[in-house]
Design an enzyme around this catalytic site. Sequence first.
Site, PDB file in Angstrom:
ATOM      1  N   SER A 197      21.288  52.447 -22.419  1.00 44.32           N
ATOM      2  CA  SER A 197      20.802  52.253 -23.786  1.00 44.32           C
ATOM      3  C   SER A 197      21.338  51.001 -24.445  1.00 44.32           C
ATOM      4  O   SER A 197      20.672  50.418 -25.293  1.00 44.32           O
ATOM      5  CB  SER A 197      21.167  53.475 -24.627  1.00 44.32           C
ATOM      6  OG  SER A 197      22.568  53.644 -24.669  1.00 44.32           O
ATOM      7  N   HIS A 225      16.243  57.344 -21.895  1.00 47.05           N
ATOM      8  CA  HIS A 225      15.634  56.113 -22.425  1.00 47.05           C
ATOM      9  C   HIS A 225      14.487  55.629 -21.550  1.00 47.05           C
ATOM     10  O   HIS A 225      14.036  54.492 -21.707  1.00 47.05           O
ATOM     11  CB  HIS A 225      16.685  55.005 -22.568  1.00 47.05           C
ATOM     12  CG  HIS A 225      17.483  55.114 -23.830  1.00 47.05           C
ATOM     13  ND1 HIS A 225      17.013  54.705 -25.051  1.00 47.05           N
ATOM     14  CD2 HIS A 225      18.707  55.630 -24.059  1.00 47.05           C
ATOM     15  CE1 HIS A 225      17.925  54.935 -25.981  1.00 47.05           C
ATOM     16  NE2 HIS A 225      18.966  55.495 -25.407  1.00 47.05           N
ATOM     17  N   LYS A 256      13.347  61.128 -27.962  1.00 47.85           N
ATOM     18  CA  LYS A 256      13.093  59.676 -27.959  1.00 47.85           C
ATOM     19  C   LYS A 256      11.581  59.428 -27.808  1.00 47.85           C
ATOM     20  O   LYS A 256      10.848  59.687 -28.744  1.00 47.85           O
ATOM     21  CB  LYS A 256      13.945  59.010 -26.882  1.00 47.85           C
ATOM     22  CG  LYS A 256      15.426  59.063 -27.288  1.00 47.85           C
ATOM     23  CD  LYS A 256      16.373  58.287 -26.401  1.00 47.85           C
ATOM     24  CE  LYS A 256      17.745  58.239 -27.033  1.00 47.85           C
ATOM     25  NZ  LYS A 256      18.784  58.992 -26.321  1.00 47.85           N
TER      26      LYS A 256
HETATM   27  C1  LIG Z   1      19.975  59.858 -26.447  1.00 45.86           C
HETATM   28  C2  LIG Z   1      20.605  60.184 -25.168  1.00 45.86           C
HETATM   29  C3  LIG Z   1      21.121  61.456 -24.927  1.00 45.86           C
HETATM   30  C4  LIG Z   1      21.160  62.513 -25.985  1.00 45.86           C
HETATM   31  O1  LIG Z   1      19.892  63.072 -26.179  1.00 45.86           O
HETATM   32  P1  LIG Z   1      19.730  64.194 -27.308  1.00 45.86           P
HETATM   33  O2  LIG Z   1      18.537  64.952 -26.889  1.00 45.86           O
HETATM   34  O3  LIG Z   1      19.567  63.449 -28.597  1.00 45.86           O
HETATM   35  O4  LIG Z   1      20.972  65.002 -27.301  1.00 45.86           O
HETATM   36  C5  LIG Z   1      21.632  61.731 -23.686  1.00 45.86           C
HETATM   37  N1  LIG Z   1      21.673  60.789 -22.719  1.00 45.86           N
HETATM   38  C6  LIG Z   1      21.207  59.543 -22.931  1.00 45.86           C
HETATM   39  C7  LIG Z   1      21.268  58.538 -21.825  1.00 45.86           C
HETATM   40  C8  LIG Z   1      20.670  59.198 -24.159  1.00 45.86           C
HETATM   41  O5  LIG Z   1      20.241  57.965 -24.375  1.00 45.86           O
END
Ligand SMILES: *Cc1c(COP(=O)(O)O)cnc(C)c1O
Length: 414
Positions: A197, A225, A256
């Site tokens: 990310s 992501h 996301k």
């Molecule tokens: C955003 C993210 C998470 C967390 O996801 P949520 O559903 O918001 O808890 C976990 N791993 C990665 C790589 C992320 O980018």
Amino acid sequence: MSRRIYSDITDLIEKRRAEGLIKEERVITSPQGTEIEVGSRKNVLNFCANNYLGLSNHPAVRQAAKDTMDSRGYGLSSVRFICGTQDIHRELETKVSEFLGTDDTILYAACYDANAGIFEPFLDSDSAIIADQLNHASIISGVRLCKAKRYIYSHNQTGTGSYSFDGKDLPGLEAILSSEEVQNCRYRMVSTDGVFSMNGDIAPLDRIVKLCNKYDALLMVDDSHATGYIGATGRGTHEHYGVMGSVDLITTTFGKALGGASGGCTSGRKELIDWLRQMSRPYLFSNTVAPAVVGATIKAIDMLTQSTALRDKVHENANYFRDGIRKAGFSIIDGETAIVPIMFGGYENDAVLVQKFANDLLEHGVYAIGFFFPVVALGQSRIRVQLSAAHTREQLDRAIQAFVAVGRENGIVN
Ligand SMILES: *Cc1c(COP(=O)(O)O)cnc(C)c1O
């Protein structure tokens, strides 16, 4: 009451504030989108949401959430194994499995929970976890909850040597996998983000899969992501590298690209998912995903299965923005995702500079966030720009112009 910790914490926060390292939250007063209201500011261009496909406030997704709330209610007031499983929870698990090309899927309240609950059911002190240096914080939390031995490999390095990244010297993945102590473990699990990310780069899953096969290691990929837009039809990093079916466990989020509300899952080999349903603590002891979220996520996956238009558009937008910002003279981490990190590492007080830069951008009507230590390595501060399929060409041009204007004001580009 005077507990010592209260004044200690107050001091810590004040110290951080003096160093310019306190994170402030800006308040949005509109739905999520490419143009938002931030406090009293209207029409702010948003470049920091994980809204890759523009589904966060898409009419069809909103409608699916409303319809599901009408047909299945607001909450289930239960975990899955007591009375928290509706037909739609099963339907979403099947849809995700079909989309990702896996055997089966288990839902969690968030991907954070999926990661927190993925290691301990499989790995004990006679096992090894081999993790990329830049793995997401939630994977690190999950690793801490299990007793397996821990090994960190240099970011995206699969070789047998030692490599330097972000000021750290670490071995490559094969150096660790081939070692006697790791080969003597009962089980090995390699763990990596699919798309990272903060850098917007992609894990080399083709080489990682080969190594996992060679050294008999399970492979776990967190594709939060990537799911929805990486790969020719948006299935994720495994599609991008042509290794669908070769990843044992994929964790991902619905928070996301897939609508952006909440919810996550682990998807993979049937034997492993069966065991998670029996043993994974965040699944067993935390509430079921809300019906409206389930219905909207099903809708999002259906839309992406029917057409790659949104997936294609976010890549087109990301390439356009990357070209524009590079030509303007900024230093970026190049890549092929919708994350464009604009780097300020070479400047004095880079942590303070990126925050000022982000504030100045907001004055020019553009919302992006400056990231600095400890979120990224010391001296690696950056403004991370995230593109969306919903951005228009005109919005991208306005954003590039704002970056140039602020860059000139701060003596960064000419
Ligand atoms: C955003 C993210 C998470 C967390 O996801 P949520 O559903 O918001 O808890 C976990 N791993 C990665 C790589 C992320 O980018």
